[in-house]
Design an enzyme around this catalytic site. Sequence first.
Site, short mmCIF file in Angstrom:
data_model
loop_
_atom_site.label_atom_id
_atom_site.label_comp_id
_atom_site.label_asym_id
_atom_site.label_seq_id
_atom_site.Cartn_x
_atom_site.Cartn_y
_atom_site.Cartn_z
N PRO A 18 0.83 -1.21 0.00
CA PRO A 18 0.00 0.00 0.00
C PRO A 18 0.86 1.26 0.00
O PRO A 18 1.86 1.34 0.71
CB PRO A 18 -0.80 -0.13 1.31
CG PRO A 18 0.03 -1.02 2.17
CD PRO A 18 0.71 -1.97 1.25
N THR A 41 0.19 5.59 -0.19
CA THR A 41 -0.63 6.79 -0.34
C THR A 41 -0.13 7.59 -1.54
O THR A 41 1.06 7.84 -1.68
CB THR A 41 -0.55 7.64 0.93
OG1 THR A 41 -1.18 6.93 1.99
CG2 THR A 41 -1.24 8.99 0.75
N GLN A 75 -6.97 -1.52 1.78
CA GLN A 75 -6.36 -1.32 3.09
C GLN A 75 -7.16 -0.27 3.85
O GLN A 75 -7.30 0.87 3.41
CB GLN A 75 -4.90 -0.86 3.00
CG GLN A 75 -4.26 -0.86 4.38
CD GLN A 75 -2.94 -0.10 4.45
OE1 GLN A 75 -2.93 1.12 4.27
NE2 GLN A 75 -1.86 -0.81 4.72
N HIS A 127 -4.88 -1.90 8.62
CA HIS A 127 -3.58 -1.26 8.81
C HIS A 127 -3.30 -1.10 10.30
O HIS A 127 -3.88 -0.24 10.96
CB HIS A 127 -3.59 0.10 8.12
CG HIS A 127 -2.23 0.70 7.88
ND1 HIS A 127 -1.08 0.17 8.40
CD2 HIS A 127 -1.84 1.79 7.17
CE1 HIS A 127 -0.04 0.90 8.01
NE2 HIS A 127 -0.49 1.89 7.26
N GLY A 128 -2.39 -1.91 10.81
CA GLY A 128 -2.00 -1.82 12.20
C GLY A 128 -0.57 -1.35 12.38
O GLY A 128 0.04 -1.64 13.40
N ALA A 129 -0.06 -0.61 11.38
CA ALA A 129 1.37 -0.27 11.34
C ALA A 129 1.58 1.24 11.22
O ALA A 129 0.65 2.04 11.24
CB ALA A 129 2.01 -0.99 10.15
N ASN A 130 2.86 1.61 11.13
CA ASN A 130 3.32 2.93 10.69
C ASN A 130 2.81 4.11 11.50
O ASN A 130 2.66 5.22 10.98
CB ASN A 130 2.98 3.13 9.21
CG ASN A 130 3.73 2.16 8.32
OD1 ASN A 130 4.55 1.38 8.79
ND2 ASN A 130 3.46 2.20 7.04
N TYR A 177 -0.14 4.69 12.96
CA TYR A 177 -1.54 5.09 12.89
C TYR A 177 -2.34 4.47 14.04
O TYR A 177 -1.76 3.96 15.00
CB TYR A 177 -2.10 4.77 11.51
CG TYR A 177 -1.36 5.52 10.43
CD1 TYR A 177 -1.20 6.91 10.51
CD2 TYR A 177 -0.78 4.87 9.34
CE1 TYR A 177 -0.50 7.61 9.54
CE2 TYR A 177 -0.08 5.58 8.37
CZ TYR A 177 0.06 6.95 8.48
OH TYR A 177 0.76 7.66 7.53
N ASN A 205 8.92 0.47 14.48
CA ASN A 205 9.51 1.28 13.41
C ASN A 205 9.55 2.77 13.75
O ASN A 205 10.16 3.55 13.03
CB ASN A 205 8.80 1.04 12.07
CG ASN A 205 7.41 1.65 11.99
OD1 ASN A 205 6.88 2.19 12.96
ND2 ASN A 205 6.79 1.54 10.83
N ARG A 223 7.71 1.34 -3.52
CA ARG A 223 7.96 2.40 -4.50
C ARG A 223 8.40 1.90 -5.87
O ARG A 223 8.17 2.57 -6.88
CB ARG A 223 8.99 3.38 -3.93
CG ARG A 223 8.39 4.33 -2.91
CD ARG A 223 9.42 5.30 -2.36
NE ARG A 223 10.31 4.66 -1.42
CZ ARG A 223 11.33 5.29 -0.82
NH1 ARG A 223 11.56 6.57 -1.08
NH2 ARG A 223 12.10 4.66 0.03
#
Length: 385
Positions: A32, A34, A106, A186-189, A191, A243, A325
């Site tokens: 995923p 954005t 997602q 989405h349970g990451a990054n 959020y 992270n 990317r």
Amino acid sequence: MSQQTSTRTGANAFDPTRIGSLELRNRIVMAPMTRSRAYGTLASADMATYYAQRAGAGLIITEGIQPSAIGQGYPATPGLHSEEQVRSWRPVTGAVHAAGGTIVAQLMHTGRIGHPSTTDASGHGALTPVGPSAVKAAGGVFTPTGLQDNVVPDELSEGDIRSTIADFAAAARNAIAAGFDGVEVHGANGYLLHQFLATNANLRTDEWGGGPENRIRFAVEVVRAVARAIGADRTGVRLSPNNGLGDTAEPDYATVYPLLVAALDPIGLAYLHLVEAGDPALTPTIRDAWSGALILNAAAPDPLDHRARVELVSDGSADLVSFARLFISNPDLVERLAVHADLALPDLSKAYGGDHRGYTDYPRLGALAESGADADPAALAEAAA
């Protein structure tokens, strides 16, 4: 337990596979990303083109889609909480399916990472972001008027938490109505789900905070609700232990994540999508604790060695591998990896917002070869990181 059966060794990343109820043409996943081109929070014709161009991936995971108006963190990101949004996604999923691809939505609630000016510009009013506790994240966030400081979020009440869980379930049902093959939570990054796991964002003393058993509760309940809504075999979850994104601190991550994975495993999810952006040494522990399919977004000691990432499938480190990317500038990335072709570079100045330029105008392998373009190794390393 998960319906996925894996030998954990001997697989080939370019072979088809099944995870949950999803039949995939190969084991290479588009992660995923954005792109901020969903103006008015609606999917567009350009988005249909963009995702269909990349349907050679075994699985496409969309950009983060907000499950509610308050869940929007960035300008021009799409939603799945209104009938108009559902209708806008149908040409996207239809185009991917027509190209032979598989696509999941997602669901991303950004929690305290957001700004009232962003929801105001989307027509929902100037909504204050929410989080597990009223603790502002360090740093800033991009808004319709540029970078602004993060704000102090409103602390979610018990009722708010239950409503948010229900929002995820409703958005998952909307995703299926829009033609998606499944949903990734989405349970990451940094959020919302990740914020509940982080000791500096979650200062609660009730059943949703405190020790690890309580801090994982929100993530587990959201995933359970989505799985009940659409079926566990169409549900995945993304995690990124330690992270640090979104000003998250997880001093006990080595305890929290095995505990979280053990709680999620019996649900029978289609997959776990693990981001190795914190401590890659934890990956084997999670791999051993997870009985289902593992998608690995791997850390790369040598970002230029893309074959090493692909070979994580054959050596049993993962069931599937995801790239981010490089899928921006290589719509036919799977084909290029299969034949060891040169890879094109993304123009990251056009990564967010804008029109089709830097979005749907990257050429496929044949067109690139005809142009005589060569890839710069240093730039490729940055693109792959």
